[in-house]
Write a protein that holds these residues in place. Structure first.
Motif, PDB file in Angstrom:
ATOM      1  N   LEU A  17      -6.203   0.914  -8.283  1.00 44.06           N
ATOM      2  CA  LEU A  17      -5.848  -0.229  -9.719  1.00 44.06           C
ATOM      3  C   LEU A  17      -4.769  -0.598  -9.374  1.00 44.06           C
ATOM      4  O   LEU A  17      -3.723  -1.617  -9.482  1.00 44.06           O
ATOM      5  CB  LEU A  17      -6.450  -0.243 -10.188  1.00 44.06           C
ATOM      6  N   LEU A  18      -3.718   0.421  -9.794  1.00 48.50           N
ATOM      7  CA  LEU A  18      -2.149   0.422 -10.100  1.00 48.50           C
ATOM      8  C   LEU A  18      -1.513  -0.122  -8.617  1.00 48.50           C
ATOM      9  O   LEU A  18      -0.406  -0.860  -8.621  1.00 48.50           O
ATOM     10  CB  LEU A  18      -1.297   1.063 -10.876  1.00 48.50           C
ATOM     11  N   GLN A  19      -2.015   0.335  -7.314  1.00 43.28           N
ATOM     12  CA  GLN A  19      -0.969   0.066  -6.511  1.00 43.28           C
ATOM     13  C   GLN A  19      -1.627  -0.983  -5.621  1.00 43.28           C
ATOM     14  O   GLN A  19      -0.713  -1.829  -5.282  1.00 43.28           O
ATOM     15  CB  GLN A  19      -1.361   1.735  -5.316  1.00 43.28           C
ATOM     16  N   GLN A  20      -2.981  -1.620  -5.603  1.00 43.90           N
ATOM     17  CA  GLN A  20      -2.914  -2.660  -5.708  1.00 43.90           C
ATOM     18  C   GLN A  20      -1.981  -3.832  -6.411  1.00 43.90           C
ATOM     19  O   GLN A  20      -1.884  -4.653  -6.054  1.00 43.90           O
ATOM     20  CB  GLN A  20      -4.744  -2.927  -5.355  1.00 43.90           C
ATOM     21  N   TYR A  21      -2.110  -3.647  -7.586  1.00 38.09           N
ATOM     22  CA  TYR A  21      -2.212  -4.331  -8.692  1.00 38.09           C
ATOM     23  C   TYR A  21       0.026  -5.218  -8.628  1.00 38.09           C
ATOM     24  O   TYR A  21       0.210  -5.783  -8.549  1.00 38.09           O
ATOM     25  CB  TYR A  21      -1.844  -3.943  -9.813  1.00 38.09           C
ATOM     26  N   PHE A  22       0.444  -3.467  -8.265  1.00 38.42           N
ATOM     27  CA  PHE A  22       2.125  -4.040  -8.228  1.00 38.42           C
ATOM     28  C   PHE A  22       2.310  -3.677  -7.047  1.00 38.42           C
ATOM     29  O   PHE A  22       3.090  -4.111  -6.515  1.00 38.42           O
ATOM     30  CB  PHE A  22       2.465  -2.747  -8.510  1.00 38.42           C
ATOM     31  N   ASP A  23       0.709  -4.014  -5.561  1.00 39.33           N
ATOM     32  CA  ASP A  23       1.676  -4.059  -4.098  1.00 39.33           C
ATOM     33  C   ASP A  23       2.468  -2.705  -3.830  1.00 39.33           C
ATOM     34  O   ASP A  23       3.316  -3.061  -2.998  1.00 39.33           O
ATOM     35  CB  ASP A  23       2.237  -5.303  -3.973  1.00 39.33           C
ATOM     36  N   GLY A  24       2.202  -1.882  -4.546  1.00 39.84           N
ATOM     37  CA  GLY A  24       2.533  -0.722  -4.111  1.00 39.84           C
ATOM     38  C   GLY A  24       4.104  -0.595  -4.526  1.00 39.84           C
ATOM     39  O   GLY A  24       5.077   0.502  -3.545  1.00 39.84           O
ATOM     40  N   LYS A  25       5.087  -1.295  -5.681  1.00 37.55           N
ATOM     41  CA  LYS A  25       5.838  -1.900  -5.585  1.00 37.55           C
ATOM     42  C   LYS A  25       6.424  -1.044  -6.655  1.00 37.55           C
ATOM     43  O   LYS A  25       6.538  -1.877  -7.814  1.00 37.55           O
ATOM     44  CB  LYS A  25       6.749  -2.926  -4.872  1.00 37.55           C
ATOM     45  N   PHE A  26       6.622  -0.163  -6.167  1.00 34.74           N
ATOM     46  CA  PHE A  26       6.762   0.643  -8.391  1.00 34.74           C
ATOM     47  C   PHE A  26       8.601   1.262  -7.890  1.00 34.74           C
ATOM     48  O   PHE A  26       8.447   1.107  -7.104  1.00 34.74           O
ATOM     49  CB  PHE A  26       6.525   2.243  -8.476  1.00 34.74           C
ATOM     50  N   ASP A  27       9.420   0.858  -9.182  1.00 35.20           N
ATOM     51  CA  ASP A  27      10.493   2.057  -9.002  1.00 35.20           C
ATOM     52  C   ASP A  27      11.286   3.318  -9.201  1.00 35.20           C
ATOM     53  O   ASP A  27      12.031   3.481  -8.342  1.00 35.20           O
ATOM     54  CB  ASP A  27      11.222   1.257 -10.812  1.00 35.20           C
ATOM     55  N   PHE A  28       9.823   3.549 -10.021  1.00 35.08           N
ATOM     56  CA  PHE A  28      10.180   5.132  -8.962  1.00 35.08           C
ATOM     57  C   PHE A  28       8.077   5.475  -9.144  1.00 35.08           C
ATOM     58  O   PHE A  28       7.762   5.265  -9.805  1.00 35.08           O
ATOM     59  CB  PHE A  28      10.752   5.730 -10.347  1.00 35.08           C
ATOM     60  N   TYR A  29       7.874   6.208  -8.159  1.00 36.97           N
ATOM     61  CA  TYR A  29       6.657   6.614  -7.982  1.00 36.97           C
ATOM     62  C   TYR A  29       6.785   8.271  -7.787  1.00 36.97           C
ATOM     63  O   TYR A  29       6.988   8.437  -6.215  1.00 36.97           O
ATOM     64  CB  TYR A  29       5.927   5.952  -6.436  1.00 36.97           C
ATOM     65  N   TYR A  30       5.487   9.089  -8.167  1.00 35.24           N
ATOM     66  CA  TYR A  30       5.618  10.676  -7.827  1.00 35.24           C
ATOM     67  C   TYR A  30       4.106  11.281  -8.309  1.00 35.24           C
ATOM     68  O   TYR A  30       3.984  10.705  -9.149  1.00 35.24           O
ATOM     69  CB  TYR A  30       6.635  11.084  -9.227  1.00 35.24           C
TER      70      TYR A  30
END
Length: 480
Positions: free
Chosen positions: A41-54
């Motif tokens: 859900l989060l990956q699709q909502y933000f289209d995989g564009k996070f400022d940091f993802y771990y």
């Protein structure tokens, strides 16, 4: 945002919209059963564009986790990789990265947070310090966390009484798909046009878990699809049951024992009955296990009408676990066509009757909508009637699949029938229904109106006895 790849989740998307646009620091926990689609859900909502993802690493020690954290932070910031000795160092480095970005909105996603909290790592202390001493005052920061261990999230984040008490700004529960969402997923994401009878049976097996649904292969007959998932050599879900519980609970053996005991009596057991079957004390570890299994949606607890708290019933409701214990655990690894061979036989049809009851319990809002009582407060339970025999011993005399006890002085007494055609109420069965209603009224001493309600696959056949039924719900109604 890749909304076109998100099935359902309408309310959740609205919440995410509000949180991203709030103009203040947000600390958001997503929780729910493993494989239910929190990360997706989060990956699709933000289209995989996070400022940091771990993503935390399963059963991996602190030093390896920190090295991986440093590598990903270096890539995100475009700076040289730092040596991180502690989680305090890691969050200090993350803070520097966020400041350097200088953006109006910064999205940080820490996935599988429970796996970062390894023994003696001080992860929670460092994480609390990061948010409490700095993050909560940064209006640009949107911090999202999630983890498959709902128990850990509930204890250490949502229900924490320590450093994070009251600090989280929002929690979002991610539920399994409903039948309607499962139908949409199969058609839109998999190109599979199965009829609703097949989709209901699939739901009985997989329970609306998106990850499991995504493993289905287009083109194979229904029964063969189930064989491919569970019974073929190297089937993707054959060992999933053990991994599922092992990844969620430290004492997974005990948790699986609780589940297996509950699977032995599908109407449910009291705490005392579970303790007796397992030969353990009623409190302590058993209380913790029951609470944790409830919070992860594997079991449910309810109080039947007229029963006290000590008589609380615990019932297995996770359809995937039920299917595994009934069929996968006992099947031979060499029988690649197990489900194809037993499909439609007594062993399969007996399971289907109970599994359909559980499907209905997962769709109470849809049932209430069909009954026209969406806004009416209700208590939902099953009921087992007992009366004393000549020797004064309590004897079970009746069982009711589902009761919807309404605040408007009505109880819908529901009969649930999984049938391949319209269900006919003959004279003998009609008399049985009248006797059971009379017994229920006598034992519970209720003054509420009792409305006989049938929930069936295709409805009731026309007959003189069908007139005694006040409400009908059919399987199509569960797809709304």
């Amino acid at each position: 945002m890749a909304k076109d790849k998100i099935i359902g989740r309408v309310q959740e998307i609205r919440l995410l919209d509000d949180l991203v646009q709030s103009g203040k620091a947000e600390f958001v926990a997503l929780y729910g059963r493993r494989r239910v689609g929190k990360t997706y859900l989060l990956q699709q909502y933000f289209d995989g564009k996070f400022d940091f993802y771990y993503t935390g690493l399963y059963q991996t020690d602190k030093n390896v986790q920190l090295d991986r954290f440093a590598t990903l932070l270096s890539k995100a910031s475009g700076t040289a990789k730092k040596k991180l000795k502690t989680w305090f160092d890691a969050f200090d480095a993350l803070r520097e990265h966020i400041i350097a970005l200088g953006k109006k909105t910064v999205v940080v996603f820490l996935d599988e947070l429970p796996w970062m909290d390894t023994p003696k790592s001080n992860f929670l202390a460092a994480f609390s310090d990061f948010w409490n001493s700095w993050g909560c005052r940064r209006p640009e920061l949107k911090l999202f966390i999630c983890g498959s261990s709902t128990t850990w999230i509930m204890s250490n984040i949502i229900g924490d009484r320590g450093g994070l008490y009251g600090r989280m700004t929002r929690s979002i529960y991610i539920a399994p798909f409903s039948l309607g969402e499962t139908e949409q997923f199969l058609a839109k994401m998999k190109g599979m046009r199965w009829n609703r009878h097949q989709i209901i049976e699939l739901y009985m097996i997989l329970g609306g878990i998106p990850y499991y649904l995504d493993l289905l292969k287009k083109g194979a007959p229904f029964a063969q699809c189930i064989d491919n998932l569970f019974f073929n050599h190297g089937a993707a879900l054959r060992t999933e049951f053990d991994f599922l519980y092992r990844s969620l609970y430290g004492n997974s053996v005990f948790y699986k024992q609780v589940i297996e005991v509950l699977s032995s009596r599908l109407s449910g057991l009291t705490r005392a009955e579970i303790a007796k079957a397992l030969k353990v004390k009623s409190g302590g570890a058993l209380t913790e296990a029951l609470d944790n299994l409830c919070s992860c949606d594997f079991i449910r607890r309810y109080n039947a009408i007229g029963k006290s708290t000590k008589d609380t019933i615990y019932q297995l409701t996770d359809l995937f676990s039920l299917f595994h214990l009934r069929f996968v655990k006992a099947s031979s690894a060499a029988n690649d066509n197990f489900w194809t061979n037993i499909h439609g036989k007594s062993q399969q049809t007996a399971w289907a009757g109970y599994a359909f009851e559980q499907v209905c319990l997962h769709h109470i809002p849809q049932i209430k909508t069909k009954l026209g009582i969406s806004g009416v407060s209700c208590n939902v339970s099953s009921w087992i009637g007992t009366e004393k025999d000549a020797d004064g011993k309590a004897v079970q005399t009746a069982q009711i699949d589902l009761l919807i006890d309404r605040s408007d002085d009505v109880i819908n007494v529901c009969e649930i029938k999984y049938y391949k055609s319209k269900f006919s109420i003959d004279d003998k069965y009609a008399e049985h229904l009248r006797e059971r209603l009379s017994l229920f009224k006598r034992v519970t001493k209720t003054n509420k109106a009792l409305w006989l309600t049938f929930i069936t696959t295709y409805g009731l056949a026309a007959s003189p006895n069908a007139g005694e039924v006040q409400n009908e719900v059919i399987s199509d109604d569960l797809f709304t």
